[in-house]
Scaffold this motif. Structure first.
Motif, short mmCIF file in Angstrom:
data_model
loop_
_atom_site.label_atom_id
_atom_site.label_comp_id
_atom_site.label_asym_id
_atom_site.label_seq_id
_atom_site.Cartn_x
_atom_site.Cartn_y
_atom_site.Cartn_z
N GLN A 78 23.79 -0.85 -26.96
CA GLN A 78 23.50 0.51 -26.71
C GLN A 78 23.19 1.01 -25.16
O GLN A 78 23.83 1.85 -24.62
CB GLN A 78 22.66 1.09 -27.73
CG GLN A 78 22.57 2.72 -27.66
CD GLN A 78 21.59 3.35 -28.74
OE1 GLN A 78 20.94 2.47 -29.65
NE2 GLN A 78 21.37 4.52 -28.65
N GLY A 79 22.18 0.07 -24.68
CA GLY A 79 21.69 0.40 -23.43
C GLY A 79 22.74 -0.01 -22.30
O GLY A 79 22.82 0.60 -21.52
N THR A 80 23.73 -1.07 -22.72
CA THR A 80 24.55 -1.08 -21.68
C THR A 80 25.57 -0.22 -21.52
O THR A 80 26.06 0.05 -20.45
CB THR A 80 25.24 -2.88 -22.22
OG1 THR A 80 24.18 -3.62 -22.02
CG2 THR A 80 26.19 -3.08 -21.22
N LEU A 81 26.16 0.34 -22.87
CA LEU A 81 27.02 1.42 -22.77
C LEU A 81 26.51 2.59 -22.47
O LEU A 81 27.44 3.38 -21.70
CB LEU A 81 27.50 1.57 -24.37
CG LEU A 81 28.20 0.41 -25.14
CD1 LEU A 81 28.59 0.72 -26.63
CD2 LEU A 81 29.18 0.08 -24.49
N GLN A 82 25.37 2.98 -22.35
CA GLN A 82 24.94 4.02 -21.46
C GLN A 82 24.95 3.84 -20.19
O GLN A 82 25.41 4.65 -19.33
CB GLN A 82 23.44 4.28 -21.97
CG GLN A 82 23.22 4.80 -23.35
CD GLN A 82 21.53 5.06 -23.64
OE1 GLN A 82 20.83 4.60 -22.71
NE2 GLN A 82 21.33 5.54 -24.62
N ASN A 83 24.82 2.57 -19.52
CA ASN A 83 24.99 2.43 -18.21
C ASN A 83 26.46 2.70 -17.94
O ASN A 83 26.65 3.00 -16.73
CB ASN A 83 24.52 0.97 -17.63
CG ASN A 83 22.84 0.94 -17.64
OD1 ASN A 83 22.32 1.92 -17.36
ND2 ASN A 83 22.37 -0.34 -18.27
N ILE A 84 27.30 2.08 -18.40
CA ILE A 84 28.78 2.18 -18.40
C ILE A 84 29.39 3.67 -18.23
O ILE A 84 29.84 4.06 -17.53
CB ILE A 84 29.42 1.38 -19.45
CG1 ILE A 84 29.18 -0.14 -19.37
CG2 ILE A 84 31.24 1.72 -19.35
CD1 ILE A 84 30.01 -0.90 -20.38
N ALA A 85 28.67 4.32 -19.43
CA ALA A 85 29.08 5.91 -19.26
C ALA A 85 28.50 6.49 -18.21
O ALA A 85 29.18 7.23 -17.62
CB ALA A 85 28.41 6.22 -20.66
N ALA A 86 27.37 6.14 -17.54
CA ALA A 86 26.72 6.73 -16.55
C ALA A 86 27.35 6.41 -15.30
O ALA A 86 27.81 7.19 -14.60
CB ALA A 86 25.17 6.26 -16.48
N GLY A 87 27.96 5.17 -15.29
CA GLY A 87 28.55 4.70 -14.13
C GLY A 87 30.06 5.34 -13.87
O GLY A 87 30.54 5.78 -13.02
#
Length: 279
Positions: free
Chosen positions: A112-121
């Motif tokens: 979940q945290g990694t996907l948040q970073n991807i979405a933010a990126g």
């Protein structure tokens, strides 16, 4: 004995006939699967490359984001081809799709945290609040942008340190971009004794600022009283300059004003100071 031999011959013929039928049936299926694999692989490559060319031509789309969309499309098409090939052999693809969906959900929850970073990126690459080489400041970090990735953004601080910030921390906080606008305003203040000639001081400051070609004439520099205490007069100084030379102009202006206001014809009580400076 003859009957036994005849039964063996019949059974052998039956087995061969069945094997031939299966070979013909699955041979065509195997041939179709091979054709689907090869054709699907080539088609996925063509479509993904075409999508990359189209996306990369869109204004404001970063190359990193275009490559990400290309890879997502390419592997999605390959998965679709693989499921279609399994369907050629009678495999129930609905169960495979359901299993892939469940696996994707589990992976999404675990990362979940990694996907948040991807979405933010992705949002940072689309909206472009900062670009490579620009100086930004957020609630948590500040520095020059070196690289914008899908997971994190690499930065270099003003004192030359390497900094990597997760994209989610940049996306979820206000961003001040010091390099985006071509022009920037500077504010200085000078506190002098209460016995100074206000008109002379104002003219002296304006002459020094107008002599610097890097300071904009439109809008021109301003000098006005900011505070009037019992024992001092505070002058507020404003001017605009090109963002790239903002720091150099500030340093030069402070040095020149300090030297000139310290001369005998002008009594200075407090040193020239910079308001809201950022190097």
């Amino acid at each position: 004995m003859e009957d036994q031999t005849a039964n063996i011959v019949v059974a052998t013929r039956t087995a061969l006939d069945q094997a031939s039928a299966l070979a013909v049936q699955y041979g065509f299926s195997l041939l179709g699967a091979i054709i689907l694999l090869i054709g699907g692989w080539l088609l996925a490559g063509i479509i993904s490359r075409s999508a990359y060319r189209v996306i990369s031509r869109i204004r404001g789309i970063d190359e990193t984001l275009a490559s990400f969309f290309q890879n997502v499309l390419h592997y999605s098409l390959l998965i679709l081809v693989f499921i279609t090939v399994l369907g050629q052999f009678g495999v129930q693809t609905a169960s495979i799709i359901a299993a892939l969906g469940a696996a994707g959900l589990a992976i999404g929850l675990a990362l979940q945290g990694t996907l948040q970073n991807i979405a933010a990126g992705i949002m940072l690459l689309i909206l472009r609040p900062f670009r490579v080489g620009e100086y930004i400041e957020t609630t948590n970090v500040k520095g020059y942008i070196k690289e914008i990735g899908l997971f994190a953004t690499e930065m270099k601080t003003a004192d030359g340190l390497y900094l990597m910030a997760p994209n989610s921390t940049l996306w979820n906080t206000p961003i001040i971009n010091y390099s985006r606008e071509p022009e920037r305003r500077q504010q200085l203040s000078a506190a002098l004794g209460d016995n100074v000639d206000i008109d002379l001081v104002r003219k002296t400051i304006l002459d020094i600022l107008k002599a610097d070609q890097r300071i904009k004439n439109t809008p021109g520099p301003k000098v006005y009283l900011d505070d009037l205490a019992a024992d001092q007069v505070v002058f507020n100084i404003e001017y605009w300059t090109v963002t790239s030379s903002w720091a150099d102009v500030r340093h030069d202006a402070v040095s020149k004003l300090k030297a000139r206001l310290a001369e005998p014809d002008i009594t200075i009580k407090t040193a020239v100071d910079a308001a809201g400076a950022n190097d």
